[in-house]
Write an enzyme that holds these catalytic residues in place. Structure first.
Site, PDB file in Angstrom:
ATOM      1  N   LYS A   3       0.826  -1.220   0.000  1.00  0.00           N
ATOM      2  CA  LYS A   3       0.000   0.000   0.000  1.00  0.00           C
ATOM      3  C   LYS A   3       0.857   1.265   0.000  1.00  0.00           C
ATOM      4  O   LYS A   3       0.619   2.167  -0.777  1.00  0.00           O
ATOM      5  CB  LYS A   3      -0.912   0.056   1.244  1.00  0.00           C
ATOM      6  CG  LYS A   3      -1.950  -1.028   1.320  1.00  0.00           C
ATOM      7  CD  LYS A   3      -2.959  -0.756   2.446  1.00  0.00           C
ATOM      8  CE  LYS A   3      -2.345  -0.773   3.827  1.00  0.00           C
ATOM      9  NZ  LYS A   3      -1.832  -2.073   4.266  1.00  0.00           N
ATOM     10  N   ARG A  21      -9.584   1.193   8.966  1.00  0.00           N
ATOM     11  CA  ARG A  21      -9.164  -0.167   9.293  1.00  0.00           C
ATOM     12  C   ARG A  21     -10.243  -0.921  10.061  1.00  0.00           C
ATOM     13  O   ARG A  21     -10.058  -2.086  10.377  1.00  0.00           O
ATOM     14  CB  ARG A  21      -7.906  -0.099  10.153  1.00  0.00           C
ATOM     15  CG  ARG A  21      -6.607  -0.362   9.381  1.00  0.00           C
ATOM     16  CD  ARG A  21      -5.491  -0.282  10.377  1.00  0.00           C
ATOM     17  NE  ARG A  21      -4.290  -0.945  10.022  1.00  0.00           N
ATOM     18  CZ  ARG A  21      -3.216  -0.359   9.512  1.00  0.00           C
ATOM     19  NH1 ARG A  21      -3.241   0.911   9.200  1.00  0.00           N
ATOM     20  NH2 ARG A  21      -2.119  -1.054   9.307  1.00  0.00           N
ATOM     21  N   ARG A  32      11.432  -6.265   4.946  1.00  0.00           N
ATOM     22  CA  ARG A  32      11.215  -4.835   4.673  1.00  0.00           C
ATOM     23  C   ARG A  32      12.176  -3.977   5.484  1.00  0.00           C
ATOM     24  O   ARG A  32      12.372  -4.199   6.677  1.00  0.00           O
ATOM     25  CB  ARG A  32       9.768  -4.491   5.022  1.00  0.00           C
ATOM     26  CG  ARG A  32       9.441  -3.022   4.888  1.00  0.00           C
ATOM     27  CD  ARG A  32       7.990  -2.801   4.641  1.00  0.00           C
ATOM     28  NE  ARG A  32       7.163  -3.025   5.820  1.00  0.00           N
ATOM     29  CZ  ARG A  32       5.851  -2.805   5.840  1.00  0.00           C
ATOM     30  NH1 ARG A  32       5.236  -2.388   4.749  1.00  0.00           N
ATOM     31  NH2 ARG A  32       5.144  -3.028   6.936  1.00  0.00           N
ATOM     32  N   ARG A  36      11.205  -1.630  10.982  1.00  0.00           N
ATOM     33  CA  ARG A  36      10.165  -1.154  11.900  1.00  0.00           C
ATOM     34  C   ARG A  36      10.017  -2.144  13.041  1.00  0.00           C
ATOM     35  O   ARG A  36       9.997  -3.346  12.804  1.00  0.00           O
ATOM     36  CB  ARG A  36       8.827  -1.068  11.154  1.00  0.00           C
ATOM     37  CG  ARG A  36       8.587   0.251  10.489  1.00  0.00           C
ATOM     38  CD  ARG A  36       7.400   0.215   9.582  1.00  0.00           C
ATOM     39  NE  ARG A  36       6.158  -0.271  10.200  1.00  0.00           N
ATOM     40  CZ  ARG A  36       4.962  -0.227   9.587  1.00  0.00           C
ATOM     41  NH1 ARG A  36       4.863   0.285   8.378  1.00  0.00           N
ATOM     42  NH2 ARG A  36       3.892  -0.685  10.182  1.00  0.00           N
ATOM     43  N   ARG A  95      -0.660  -8.501  13.887  1.00  0.00           N
ATOM     44  CA  ARG A  95      -1.148  -7.531  12.892  1.00  0.00           C
ATOM     45  C   ARG A  95      -1.979  -8.228  11.818  1.00  0.00           C
ATOM     46  O   ARG A  95      -2.993  -7.705  11.360  1.00  0.00           O
ATOM     47  CB  ARG A  95       0.028  -6.785  12.253  1.00  0.00           C
ATOM     48  CG  ARG A  95       0.643  -5.760  13.204  1.00  0.00           C
ATOM     49  CD  ARG A  95       1.951  -5.226  12.677  1.00  0.00           C
ATOM     50  NE  ARG A  95       1.810  -4.416  11.501  1.00  0.00           N
ATOM     51  CZ  ARG A  95       2.795  -4.208  10.608  1.00  0.00           C
ATOM     52  NH1 ARG A  95       3.973  -4.772  10.779  1.00  0.00           N
ATOM     53  NH2 ARG A  95       2.584  -3.448   9.563  1.00  0.00           N
TER      54      ARG A  95
HETATM   55  P1  AMP Z   1       0.774   0.942   9.125  1.00  0.00           P
HETATM   56  O1  AMP Z   1       1.987   1.768   8.909  1.00  0.00           O
HETATM   57  O2  AMP Z   1      -0.402   1.404   8.301  1.00  0.00           O
HETATM   58  O3  AMP Z   1       1.035  -0.537   8.974  1.00  0.00           O
HETATM   59  O4  AMP Z   1       0.314   1.170  10.649  1.00  0.00           O
HETATM   60  C1  AMP Z   1       1.159   0.800  11.723  1.00  0.00           C
HETATM   61  C2  AMP Z   1       0.336   0.658  12.988  1.00  0.00           C
HETATM   62  O5  AMP Z   1      -0.278   1.908  13.316  1.00  0.00           O
HETATM   63  C3  AMP Z   1      -0.817  -0.336  12.906  1.00  0.00           C
HETATM   64  O6  AMP Z   1      -0.424  -1.674  13.141  1.00  0.00           O
HETATM   65  C4  AMP Z   1      -1.743   0.210  14.010  1.00  0.00           C
HETATM   66  O7  AMP Z   1      -1.264  -0.152  15.287  1.00  0.00           O
HETATM   67  C5  AMP Z   1      -1.565   1.710  13.861  1.00  0.00           C
HETATM   68  N1  AMP Z   1      -2.564   2.264  12.902  1.00  0.00           N
HETATM   69  C6  AMP Z   1      -2.332   2.803  11.679  1.00  0.00           C
HETATM   70  N2  AMP Z   1      -3.470   3.175  11.082  1.00  0.00           N
HETATM   71  C7  AMP Z   1      -4.469   2.861  11.948  1.00  0.00           C
HETATM   72  C8  AMP Z   1      -5.892   2.974  11.907  1.00  0.00           C
HETATM   73  N3  AMP Z   1      -6.528   3.460  10.830  1.00  0.00           N
HETATM   74  N4  AMP Z   1      -6.587   2.540  12.984  1.00  0.00           N
HETATM   75  C9  AMP Z   1      -5.975   2.041  14.068  1.00  0.00           C
HETATM   76  N5  AMP Z   1      -4.656   1.881  14.167  1.00  0.00           N
HETATM   77  C10 AMP Z   1      -3.885   2.286  13.124  1.00  0.00           C
END
Ligand code: AMP
Length: 207
Positions: free
Chosen positions: A13, A88, A122, A151, A162
C-alpha cells in the site's frame, strides 16, 4: 479523486500510494506515518499510540478518526486525497463516510505467505522510502543516504497479531466498499510496476 487503499500489512500500500500521489498530485495520508511521527516527537498522542502499535493492535477508533478528520479538513485535501492505512475498522469507514465521499477503494490483494515474507525483509528510511532485502542489500537509502532500519512492528512476533487484526477487523471493509460500488481489486503479488499500471488503469478508466 478521493481514494482509500485497502490491503493486508505488507501488501504494498505505502509503495503504491507514494507513486499514485506523485502522479495525480494528491496528498498521501498514511495514519501509520502520522502515528510514527508522533511517537518520534514524543507527543501525548504518540505515547498513547505506541502502547497499541508495539503489540500489533489497532489504535482506538476515536483517536484515529479525529486525526483523519482534522487532516482531511485541510486545504490540500479539497481536490482529492489518498488514505493509506485508514479506515481499518467498520466504525472508521462509517465515520469517514460522514465527512468524505470516497470515489475508489483500491484493494491490493496478496496471499498471507507472501505478505509475511515481504514484511520480514522490509527495511525503511525515515524519508518514507521502503526497500526489501531481496532486491536491495545496502544499509543506506538510495534517495537521501540515511541509514535504513526495520520497523519494530515488522518483527515476527508483532506481524502475527497484525495479520490477525487485519483478518478480523479490516478485511470486512472489502465487502463494505463493494456494497458502496467503489471497490476495485488489484493483484498485489505482481511486480511493483505492474501493480502501479493496474491501479492507474483503474483510476483513468473510472474517473
Ligand atoms: P501501518 O503503517 O499502516 O502498517 O500502521 C502501523 C500501525 O499503526 C498499525 O499496526 C496500528 O497499530 C496503527 N494504525 C495505523 N493506522 C491505523 C488505523 N486506521 N486505525 C488504528 N490503528 C492504526
Amino acid at each position: 479523486m478521493y481514494l482509500v487503499f485497502l490491503g493486508a500489512p505488507g501488501a504494498g500500500k505505502g509503495t503504491q500510494a507514494t507513486r499514485v500521489c506523485e502522479k495525480y498530485n494528491i496528498p498521501h495520508i498514511s495514519t501509520g506515518d502520522i502515528l510514527r511521527a508522533n511517537i518520534k516527537q514524543g507527543t501525548p498522542l504518540g505515547v498513547e499510540a505506541k502502547k497499541f502499535i508495539d503489540k500489533g493492535l489497532l489504535v482506538p477508533d476515536e483517536v484515529v478518526i479525529g486525526l483523519v478528520k482534522e487532516r482531511l479538513g485541510e486545504e490540500d485535501c479539497k481536490k482529492g486525497f489518498l488514505l493509506d492505512g485508514f479506515p481499518r475498522t467498520l466504525e472508521q469507514a462509517e465515520a469517514l463516510g460522514k465527512f468524505a465521499k470516497i470515489t475508489h477503494a483500491i484493494n491490493i490483494q496478496v496471499d498471507e505467505d507472501l505478505v509475511v515474507k515481504r514484511i520480514a525483509g522490509r527495511r525503511m528510511c525515515k524519508c518514507g522510502e521502503s526497500y526489501h532485502i531481496s532486491w536491495y542489500d545496502k544499509d543506506a537509502c538510495q534517495k537521501c543516504g540515511e541509514k535504513l532500519y526495520q520497523r519494530d512492528d515488522d518483527k515476527e512476533e508483532t506481524v502475527k497479531s497484525r495479520l490477525e487484526v487485519y483478518k478480523k477487523q479490516t478485511a470486512p471493509l472489502i465487502e463494505y466498499y463493494k456494497q458502496s460500488g467503489v471497490l476495485y481489486d488489484v493483484d498485489g503479488a505482481q511486480e511493483m510496476n505492474k501493480v502501479f499500471e493496474d491501479i492507474v488503469r483503474i483510476l483513468d478508466d473510472n474517473d
